[in-house]
Write an enzyme that holds these catalytic residues in place. Structure first.
Site, short mmCIF file in Angstrom:
data_model
loop_
_atom_site.label_atom_id
_atom_site.label_comp_id
_atom_site.label_asym_id
_atom_site.label_seq_id
_atom_site.Cartn_x
_atom_site.Cartn_y
_atom_site.Cartn_z
CE LYS A 136 1.83 2.09 4.99
NZ LYS A 136 2.01 1.91 3.35
CB THR A 187 -0.64 0.05 1.29
OG1 THR A 187 -1.68 -0.97 1.39
CG2 THR A 187 -1.59 0.83 1.01
CE LYS A 228 -5.81 -1.35 1.71
NZ LYS A 228 -4.47 -1.99 1.42
#
Length: 293
Positions: free
Chosen positions: A242, A99, A174
């Site tokens: 994050k 990711t 995502k």
């Protein structure tokens, strides 16, 4: 399908089981991990090979997969003299499950294309359980002909895999996933906290509501553990922060407004201050209930 020679870079809680599915499906797997002991453990468990650098792992591999921490980690395993691209032959395909940002996906796609190598950004959803059970959702960006090559191999650990658009589209998808999850988990945390404060049996309430419009994966899988204050599993708060930072940075570029995502990120910062950096993301309820007697 015909077994392929594949490399897998990054053997964390997601990468280790994903690479294991590739091995069990008959593919010839070579792994690389920054911690050599983990690579050796995988090789022993799956009759596989391990390599001391990403470039050596990728040599002779038709497909090289990566699942590392962030943009910088991805550059480290892909680029440079010891990076995977240096070891990949023209016609090979690099599939990245990290990711990361859409920007790094586009950057690596361009670098790969200049070497005659295919590149797919393919972040995943489904958590550790999804990786272990081969039931991940894979969101892909890249060229259709390269995706068509990679999809049958990705199927080793995916229940759903779809090309969402050009390079970077997988990462953007995502981000949509993480934005939705942030709101859902905060909503569930507030609902459970309210139910308890109102004197209701919160578990019974959720057992009823999961049959209606409020139903969600989070409600089905996290209600009991949230009520029990159990957060030592799943996707860590520090990793969610994050991911949300990536979402918020992209929103600043494309003009999207994400007030709830930004607020939930602040709530996660509070959880970190409570010592919850490695707690599961469902620990949002902990900041609401910390003052309960």
């Amino acid at each position: 399908m015909e077994p392929k020679s594949v490399a897998f870079l990054g053997l964390g809680v997601m990468g280790f089981p994903m690479a294991g599915h590739l091995a069990r499906n008959g593919h010839r797997v070579t792994v690389y991990n920054r911690t050599t002991a983990k690579a050796e453990k995988f090789a022993a468990a799956h009759n596989a090979e391990w390599a001391p650098t990403p470039a050596e792992a990728a040599q002779g591999a038709a497909f090289t997969f990566s699942c590392v921490g962030n943009d910088d980690d991805l550059r480290a395993v892909a680029l440079g003299d010891e990076g995977a691209f240096a070891g990949m032959a023209p016609g090979a395909v690099f599939v990245d499950h990290t990711t990361a940002s859409a920007q790094i996906a586009r950057e690596l796609h361009a670098e790969a294309a200049g070497r005659g190598v295919g590149f797919i950004d393919a972040p995943i959803s489904g958590g550790q359980a999804g990786a272990e059970n081969g039931q991940l959702t894979v969101m892909c960006g890249g060229d259709p002909e390269i995706f068509a090559k990679a999809e049958p191999v990705i199927a080793s650990y995916a229940r759903a895999c779809r090309l969402m658009g050009p390079p970077g589209a997988g990462q953007l998808t995502k981000m949509v996933n993480q934005i939705a999850i942030a709101g859902l988990v905060q909503g569930l945390a507030e609902a459970l906290h309210f139910a308890r404060s109102a004197g209701l049996d919160a578990e019974a309430v959720m057992d009823l509501l999961k049959n209606g419009a409020a139903q969600s994966w989070q409600m089905e899988n996290r209600t009991k553990t949230m009520l029990a204050g159990e957060f030592d599993f799943g996707f860590a708060v520090e990793w969610m922060r994050k991911d949300l930072a990536i979402c918020l940075a992209e929103a600043r570029r494309n003009g999207a407004r994400l007030p709830v995502a930004a607020l939930v990120d602040q709530f996660y910062a509070e959880v970190e201050k409570m010592g919850g950096r490695r707690w599961d993301t469902s620990s949002l309820i902990a900041r609401l209930e910390r003052d309960r007697s």
